[in-house]
Design a protein around this motif. Structure first.
Motif, PDB file in Angstrom:
ATOM      1  N   LYS A 183      43.687  36.768  37.568  1.00 48.02           N
ATOM      2  CA  LYS A 183      43.796  37.495  36.314  1.00 48.02           C
ATOM      3  C   LYS A 183      44.639  36.681  35.353  1.00 48.02           C
ATOM      4  O   LYS A 183      45.395  35.787  35.779  1.00 48.02           O
ATOM      5  CB  LYS A 183      44.399  38.887  36.517  1.00 48.02           C
ATOM      6  CG  LYS A 183      43.375  39.926  36.964  1.00 48.02           C
ATOM      7  CD  LYS A 183      43.921  41.337  36.946  1.00 48.02           C
ATOM      8  CE  LYS A 183      42.790  42.333  37.211  1.00 48.02           C
ATOM      9  NZ  LYS A 183      43.284  43.721  37.323  1.00 48.02           N
ATOM     10  N   SER A 238      45.147  41.053  32.641  1.00 47.15           N
ATOM     11  CA  SER A 238      43.783  41.261  32.162  1.00 47.15           C
ATOM     12  C   SER A 238      42.808  40.427  32.985  1.00 47.15           C
ATOM     13  O   SER A 238      43.106  39.282  33.345  1.00 47.15           O
ATOM     14  CB  SER A 238      43.662  40.867  30.689  1.00 47.15           C
ATOM     15  OG  SER A 238      42.317  40.918  30.258  1.00 47.15           O
ATOM     16  N   CYS A 239      41.638  41.007  33.256  1.00 49.69           N
ATOM     17  CA  CYS A 239      40.571  40.155  33.778  1.00 49.69           C
ATOM     18  C   CYS A 239      40.115  39.227  32.651  1.00 49.69           C
ATOM     19  O   CYS A 239      40.441  39.429  31.481  1.00 49.69           O
ATOM     20  CB  CYS A 239      39.412  40.988  34.318  1.00 49.69           C
ATOM     21  SG  CYS A 239      38.657  42.148  33.155  1.00 49.69           S
ATOM     22  N   CYS A 244      37.350  43.822  30.036  1.00 47.46           N
ATOM     23  CA  CYS A 244      38.568  43.016  30.095  1.00 47.46           C
ATOM     24  C   CYS A 244      39.389  43.170  28.815  1.00 47.46           C
ATOM     25  O   CYS A 244      38.902  42.879  27.711  1.00 47.46           O
ATOM     26  CB  CYS A 244      38.216  41.543  30.313  1.00 47.46           C
ATOM     27  SG  CYS A 244      37.436  41.221  31.905  1.00 47.46           S
ATOM     28  N   THR A 302      41.204  46.982  35.831  1.00 54.48           N
ATOM     29  CA  THR A 302      39.882  46.456  36.183  1.00 54.48           C
ATOM     30  C   THR A 302      39.970  45.685  37.487  1.00 54.48           C
ATOM     31  O   THR A 302      41.048  45.454  38.037  1.00 54.48           O
ATOM     32  CB  THR A 302      39.354  45.509  35.096  1.00 54.48           C
ATOM     33  OG1 THR A 302      40.213  44.348  35.036  1.00 54.48           O
ATOM     34  CG2 THR A 302      39.314  46.182  33.742  1.00 54.48           C
ATOM     35  N   SER A 321      38.872  38.872  38.109  1.00 57.00           N
ATOM     36  CA  SER A 321      37.874  37.845  37.844  1.00 57.00           C
ATOM     37  C   SER A 321      37.873  36.847  39.010  1.00 57.00           C
ATOM     38  O   SER A 321      38.839  36.761  39.767  1.00 57.00           O
ATOM     39  CB  SER A 321      38.184  37.120  36.535  1.00 57.00           C
ATOM     40  OG  SER A 321      38.210  38.033  35.460  1.00 57.00           O
TER      41      SER A 321
END
Length: 780
Positions: free
Chosen positions: A144, A158-159, A184, A190, A193
């Motif tokens: 992330k 955040s992704c 995202c 979330t 990634s």
């Protein structure tokens, strides 16, 4: 006095020998250490330095070292200490560039490669453009981005909106939640990634431009990663000069362009150049073991005690021999059982009986072909023969579990969730719904833990491998709700990258249709541009059963149709009247029930010998074939095959007809009962008309007539129109109504089922319907 000091990375106590770092070799030196912070404890014993991090510490600090000789001369050096694993560098991994576009004071990348440290791996930049290069080993790495400032307040995770693949941690959503999203943004809750790092010592090929001109029979291709690729078209060498080339002169049908260069993974570009539309297709579920026995040499029961729990003999050769009949029936998509090798032997099932893996849902070999179905050469002969007729081939993709004889269970026991039978109840709730993503379908079917990247991407890669190896045109994805969203998300991403080449302009659809035995909300949660192309519409199926097995208000059926259209406007769903997990329609319509076991005896249904169940089935089929999406015909349903619940709903097709004498609908209709022959001709008429009329699949249904037991609706696609009428009553009816209000033209209309014609008088038309009759009318 001090040599340059390299940074130190700590996950536990590390002892450094300072003798090689002090340039003065006198033995009267006294070394002392002073910590900048309490994150690290530094202890000196002679020329040995112990560094101990606080538990869980991630960050950066310094330790000042001083060396003092007997004369009081002192020299200092600063040692930088980091919490976490040491990042690899050039020569030890492959470079990966991470970016972030957005206002921020600082941006870092965090993942297992730095023990999820929020500040160990910074990106460079200022304002709204950030980037950084990190060396990572070959493999799949969750991560992330960690953003501070920029209007988001403190540290926000955040992704990566640029990432293609994802991985979801345990608890990423509650089991009872039916909605899910992966949007995202800093602070959004979330999944992670994932960056997939290929072997950078080998060339990596990529399609950068793809233009398919089906009318001209040509394909323009441009690839990156090579200046002089080797190319084959349909297995034949195709000379090219350079990385951009055109393949022309392609006749109608399926073609495969393969681009390779040395050790690079080849690029496979499947292309169809015919006028096929998935929206107007008809799919047939060819449950391989129960279709036709073409090679008795591969037969065997595996010792199952249930008669219908044994392998019965259907195989690839037999299914290939049935293609002329299926083609004549109007089938354009062939759904075949999972071809992976299944577990040998028999295992406990319902009704105190044992069952073999004839159904193909017990995979125990990631690469082998099920020997009871035939050889790989026989399978490819089937696929090629189907393709030669323009029939797409879709395979069951079993991703939720493996059998406990699968090699992964011993090679990677940590790849599986703890045992918890899906049929067990906890606090009054069945595990099937309470913990759908982690329960086991049976004690011998270990459930894969897809929160771990290794099995997640191994299964997806294996799926793409099967698709390319067998020249498949789609997957029916089994047990969707029992896998995290990351599975279908990554399957879709891999399909777009490696089969469809969407980013380069490719538009050859590889259809993914899921099975989620649930209501609309949960079905809808797995459908979309980033997940499945569609799913089987169970709520509409239940409404169809209620209307034609039962006598529910047909207004409720119309509402269910309209609801499905509204919920899945861009999806390619599948509508059905039966499948291998429910009792056969004809048996329920005959009032014989839907159970499978009585007094520890598995039930076997006989065909009803009166007309009404078959007439009700034809009413339902007229609805199924005039909906958006792909109508499914479960093998045998085209004949009104009987069957209680599993396994009786999987009776061999040859119990109804001598399949050695079947090459057309006329052939099979001549062997079965009058009512069964009516059903198969009904299916044929609907499938062929659907192929010719886009209105059958058009959205925007218009209510033309509605009573409790009578329903009429219209669909239009440009200048093409269809008017569908259904009379469930036991008496004849005549319906008179206008045309213009439903967007229908005046003139003569013909029933594709009977050939009967009806001509309007001005805007008004009167149409006769027999008892329990449907009409599917198109303009003449």
């Amino acid at each position: 006095m001090w040599s340059p000091l390299d940074d130190v990375y700590l996950t536990e106590t590390v002892t450094l020998d300072l003798s090689g770092l002090v340039t003065d070799d006198r033995d009267d030196l006294v070394i002392a250490a002073f910590e900048e912070t309490s994150d690290v404890i530094a202890e000196v014993d002679g020329l040995l330095l112990d560094l101990t991090p606080q538990p869980g510490w991630r960050g950066t600090t310094t330790v000042t070292l001083t060396a003092t000789d007997a004369c009081g001369n002192e020299a200092s050096a600063v040692l930088t200490v980091h919490g976490g694993e040491e990042p690899i560098g050039p020569g030890e991994g492959c470079p990966v560039t991470f970016t972030w576009q957005g206002a921020a004071d600082s941006v870092h990348v965090a993942g297992p490669f730095n023990d999820w440290s929020p500040d160990a791996t910074p990106l460079e930049g200022s304002g709204s453009a950030w980037s950084g290069e990190v060396y990572l080993p070959v493999g799949d790495h969750p991560y992330k981005l960690v953003i501070t400032g920029g209007g988001f307040g403190g540290e926000q995770w955040s992704c990566d909106p640029n990432a293609v693949f994802i991985q979801c941690d345990p608890g990423y959503k509650e089991p009872w939640e039916t909605t899910w999203s992966h949007e995202c943004a800093p602070g959004a809750d979330t999944c992670n990634s994932v960056v997939r790092v290929p072997d950078c010592s080998k060339p990596v090929l990529e399609v950068v431009s793809l233009d398919i001109d089906r009318g001209a029979g040509s394909v323009d291709v441009e690839v990156a990663g090579t200046t002089q690729p080797s190319v084959t078209v349909d297995g034949v060498a195709f000379p090219v000069s350079g990385s951009a080339f055109t393949v022309g002169g392609l006749d109608d049908g399926r073609h495969e362009i393969v681009v390779s260069d040395g050790d690079a993974e080849p690029l496979v570009i499947p292309v169809w150049t015919d006028g096929f539309r998935w929206e107007q297709a008809t799919m047939y579920f060819a449950f391989v073991d129960r279709l036709k026995n073409g090679t008795p040499a591969n037969d065997g029961t595996e010792g199952a005690t249930a008669e219908l729990g044994q392998y019965k003999g259907g195989d690839f050769v037999g299914l290939r021999e049935m293609l002329p009949y299926l083609d004549d029936l109007g089938v354009s998509v062939l759904w075949i059982s999972n071809v992976q090798d299944n577990a040998e032997g028999a295992y406990a099932g319902d009704c105190n009986a044992t069952f073999a893996g004839y159904h193909a849902y017990w995979p125990d070999d990631p690469e082998g072909i099920e020997e009871h179905f035939g050889t790989e050469a026989e399978l490819m002969a089937l696929v090629d023969a189907a393709h030669a007729r323009g029939i797409r081939v879709v395979m069951d993709w079993v991703g939720n579990h493996v059998h406990d004889t699968h090699p992964w269970t011993t090679e990677h026991p940590d790849w599986f969730n703890p045992p918890a039978n899906c049929k067990d109840y906890v606090d009054g709730q069945i595990n099937f719904d309470r913990i759908p993503e982690t329960c086991w379908f049976a004690p011998y079917l270990p459930d894969i833990d897809y929160t771990k990247p290794e099995p997640l991407f191994r299964m997806v890669d294996d799926g793409i491998g099967w698709a390319t190896r067998l020249k498949l045109d789609g997957f029916r994805v089994d047990a969707v709700k029992h896998m995290p969203h990351s599975v279908v998300w990554n399957l879709n991403a891999a399909v777009e990258q490696r089969l469809e080449h969407r980013a380069a302009g490719g538009d050859e659809r590889f259809w993914t249709v899921g099975e989620t035995f649930d209501g609309h909300d949960r079905i809808q949660a797995y459908v979309g541009d980033d997940q499945l192309d569609g799913q089987f519409d169970f709520p509409l199926y239940w409404a169809l059963r209620g209307a034609f097995v039962g006598n529910d208000d047909l207004g409720g059926l119309y509402a269910a149709m309209a609801d499905s259209e509204a919920r899945y406007p861009d999806a390619l769903m599948s509508v059905f009247l039966g499948n291998h997990d429910v009792a056969r329609f004809i048996t329920e319509a005959a009032g014989q029930g839907s159970g499978s076991c009585s007094n520890n005896t598995l039930l076997v249904a006989d065909p009803p010998d009166w007309a009404e169940p078959y007439e009700r089935m034809m009413l339902g089929l007229s609805i199924v074939f005039t909906q958006p999406g792909v109508p499914l015909v479960y093998y045998g349903d085209e004949l009104g095959m009987p069957g209680f619940g599993d396994p009786d709903n999987r009776q061999p097709l040859w119990w109804l007809a001598d399949l050695d004498q079947v090459a057309s609908v006329d052939d099979i209709a001549g062997q079965v009962s009058f009512d069964q022959a009516r059903v198969v001709r009904h299916v044929q008429a609907l499938a062929l008309a659907r192929r010719d009329h886009p209105a059958f699949a058009a959205p925007g249904v218009v209510n033309w007539w509605q009573e409790y037991s009578v329903l009429g609706y219209a669909r239009s696609a440009g200048s093409d129109h269809v008017l569908v009428l259904v009379n469930r009553e036991g008496a004849d009816r005549t319906l008179t109504n206008g045309l213009a209000f439903a967007g229908l033209p005046e003139g003569t209309w013909v029933d594709v089922l009977t050939g009967d014609t009806f001509t309007s008088t001005g805007d008004s038309i009167s149409i006769g319907l027999g008892a329990r009759q449907s009409r599917v009318l198109v303009p003449q």
